[in-house]
Design a protein around this motif. Structure first.
Motif, PDB file in Angstrom:
ATOM      1  N   ASN A  53      -8.862  23.203 -40.399  1.00  0.00           N
ATOM      2  CA  ASN A  53      -8.268  21.915 -40.039  1.00  0.00           C
ATOM      3  C   ASN A  53      -6.809  21.819 -40.475  1.00  0.00           C
ATOM      4  OD1 ASN A  53      -9.068  21.880 -42.744  1.00  0.00           O
ATOM      5  ND2 ASN A  53      -9.196  19.651 -42.793  1.00  0.00           N
ATOM      6  N   THR A  54      -6.344  22.809 -41.278  1.00  0.00           N
ATOM      7  CA  THR A  54      -4.929  22.814 -41.678  1.00  0.00           C
ATOM      8  C   THR A  54      -4.088  23.721 -40.788  1.00  0.00           C
ATOM      9  OG1 THR A  54      -5.137  24.654 -43.255  1.00  0.00           O
ATOM     10  CG2 THR A  54      -5.629  22.430 -44.070  1.00  0.00           C
ATOM     11  N   ALA A  55      -4.717  24.398 -39.804  1.00  0.00           N
ATOM     12  CA  ALA A  55      -3.985  25.304 -38.921  1.00  0.00           C
ATOM     13  C   ALA A  55      -3.335  24.509 -37.789  1.00  0.00           C
ATOM     14  CB  ALA A  55      -4.919  26.358 -38.345  1.00  0.00           C
ATOM     15  N   ALA A  56      -2.087  24.852 -37.493  1.00  0.00           N
ATOM     16  CA  ALA A  56      -1.352  24.147 -36.433  1.00  0.00           C
ATOM     17  C   ALA A  56      -1.656  24.710 -35.057  1.00  0.00           C
ATOM     18  CB  ALA A  56       0.147  24.212 -36.705  1.00  0.00           C
ATOM     19  N   THR A  57      -2.064  25.995 -34.989  1.00  0.00           N
ATOM     20  CA  THR A  57      -2.265  26.649 -33.701  1.00  0.00           C
ATOM     21  C   THR A  57      -3.606  27.365 -33.670  1.00  0.00           C
ATOM     22  OG1 THR A  57       0.121  27.050 -33.562  1.00  0.00           O
ATOM     23  CG2 THR A  57      -1.288  28.281 -32.048  1.00  0.00           C
ATOM     24  N   PHE A  58      -4.373  27.135 -32.617  1.00  0.00           N
ATOM     25  CA  PHE A  58      -5.626  27.854 -32.388  1.00  0.00           C
ATOM     26  C   PHE A  58      -5.379  28.875 -31.285  1.00  0.00           C
ATOM     27  CE2 PHE A  58      -7.159  24.193 -34.589  1.00  0.00           C
ATOM     28  CZ  PHE A  58      -8.275  24.626 -35.280  1.00  0.00           C
ATOM     29  N   ARG A  59      -5.420  30.149 -31.652  1.00  0.00           N
ATOM     30  CA  ARG A  59      -5.180  31.202 -30.670  1.00  0.00           C
ATOM     31  C   ARG A  59      -6.398  31.450 -29.800  1.00  0.00           C
ATOM     32  NH1 ARG A  59      -2.654  36.167 -34.032  1.00  0.00           N
ATOM     33  NH2 ARG A  59      -4.394  35.680 -35.411  1.00  0.00           N
TER      34      ARG A  59
END
Length: 358
Positions: free
Chosen positions: A338-344
């Motif tokens: 939930n702290t990641a800005a980008t989901f690859r």
């Protein structure tokens, strides 16, 4: 039938003998080591080779001949022809090293295994209980493997014609560094191609000299990258056999195979050649069940033996896989997605199948 070509496999496991109560304890320890390292260039050889290569490129570019004219130094040639900038900078003497990365990154790895087994036999049956613990260091620093295993089986004759029993096995393992996340860019692959002029404690974004090459320190990577795979598996079955008449036996069994695999991978920014944090989570859960019934006839007439077998089985499987691959986390210390800005990448798949054999 559907699996006729595979034949029939009968598996027997260790069990107690009537009247015996036995406790066995086994332990062993050992050490593994790399006996033959890959032969690589040291710092002087690497510099000599790469500088020759750059001088040859300079000559082929038509800018002069550094081999014939000693006044054409690398300062004159310019940074375009430098393999490593720190070779020619003011901090050269403080940074330059002669690092044998295989000596520094590989280690003698200890392996310890402990097992205790209890077997008991009674007049009409037997049982076995066993526990095992394995603890193994990896040859590459920062890697390891641990496994806990429990096994039991029991068999009991209700009367002269009916036999029942069960088998159970459960295990849990933790592999640290098993996946090595990035294949050709994994810490071990980088270890064998690492620049020997780089100091063993350097080449990270947090070091006072920063990233000296495009590939960060492989040993520190292996030690700080989270690369954990947890596997839990339980296998069990119950069976019953009924002797209808002499030589004619009816058998049935029900079995389960439950498996859970959780893989977590996270690379902090300070050991990443990209200026970002990356993470990957992969969870797999599966359940397989089997119901099987057989009717067999075995009879000996003088020098002749007759063996007949008929049976049917139904197998069913259900599995679910969830994979999340993200980057640009808010901190090196917080690995939740939930702290990641980008989901690859995000994959969620389920698979079901069944098989009827006879």
């Amino acid at each position: 039938g559907a699996r006729g070509a595979g034949g029939i496999v009968l598996i027997t496991t260790k069990s107690g003998k009537p009247g015996d109560t036995k406790i066995d304890f086994e332990a062993y320890t050992g050490v593994q080591a790399v006996s033959n390292k890959i032969e690589l260039m040291d710092a002087d050889q690497w510099m000599e080779y790469t500088e020759w290569n750059k001088k040859e490129k300079y000559r082929r570019d038509g800018k002069g001949d550094p081999f014939a004219d000693p006044s054409i130094t690398f300062d004159v040639m310019g940074s375009k022809y430098w393999t490593r900038k720190f070779w020619y900078g003011d901090d050269r003497d403080a940074i330059m090293s002669n690092t044998d990365w295989q000596d520094e990154g590989l280690q003698p790895a200890t392996k310890n295994n402990f097992q205790i087994t209890l077997t008991k036999g009674v007049e009409s049956g037997s049982f076995l209980v066993s526990g095992n613990y394995l603890d193994q260091e990896g040859l590459f620093k920062g890697t390891s493997f641990k496994r806990y295993n429990f096994r039991s089986n029991a068999r009991y004759d209700i009367n002269k014609r009916i036999e029942v029993g069960m088998n159970l096995s459960a295990s849990h393992s933790l592999a640290d560094g098993y996946n090595n996340g990035e294949g050709k860019e994994s810490p071990y692959m980088r270890l064998i191609v690492a620049d020997p002029t780089v100091p063993v404690d350097g080449n990270t974004r947090s070091h006072e000299y920063g990233l000296l090459t495009g590939d960060p320190n492989p040993i520190i990577q292996s030690q700080v990258i989270t690369d954990d795979t947890k596997t839990t598996r339980t296998l069990g079955n119950m069976f019953a056999n009924f002797q209808i008449i002499d030589g004619l036996k009816l058998g049935g069994q029900y079995g389960l195979d439950i498996r859970s695999i959780e893989s977590t991978w996270f690379k902090p920014m300070y050991v990443n050649k990209k200026a970002r944090r990356e993470g990957d989570q992969n969870n797999v859960n599966s359940l397989r069940s089997l119901v099987q019934g057989t009717l067999s006839y075995d009879k000996t007439f003088g020098d002749h033996t007759i063996g007949l077998l008929a049976g049917s089985s139904y197998e069913e499987s259900h599995s679910k896989r969830v994979n999340i691959d993200s980057w640009d986390f808010a901190s090196d210390d917080i690995h939740t997605f939930n702290t990641a800005a980008t989901f690859r990448n995000w994959n969620d798949t389920e698979t079901e199948w069944s098989l009827l054999s006879y």
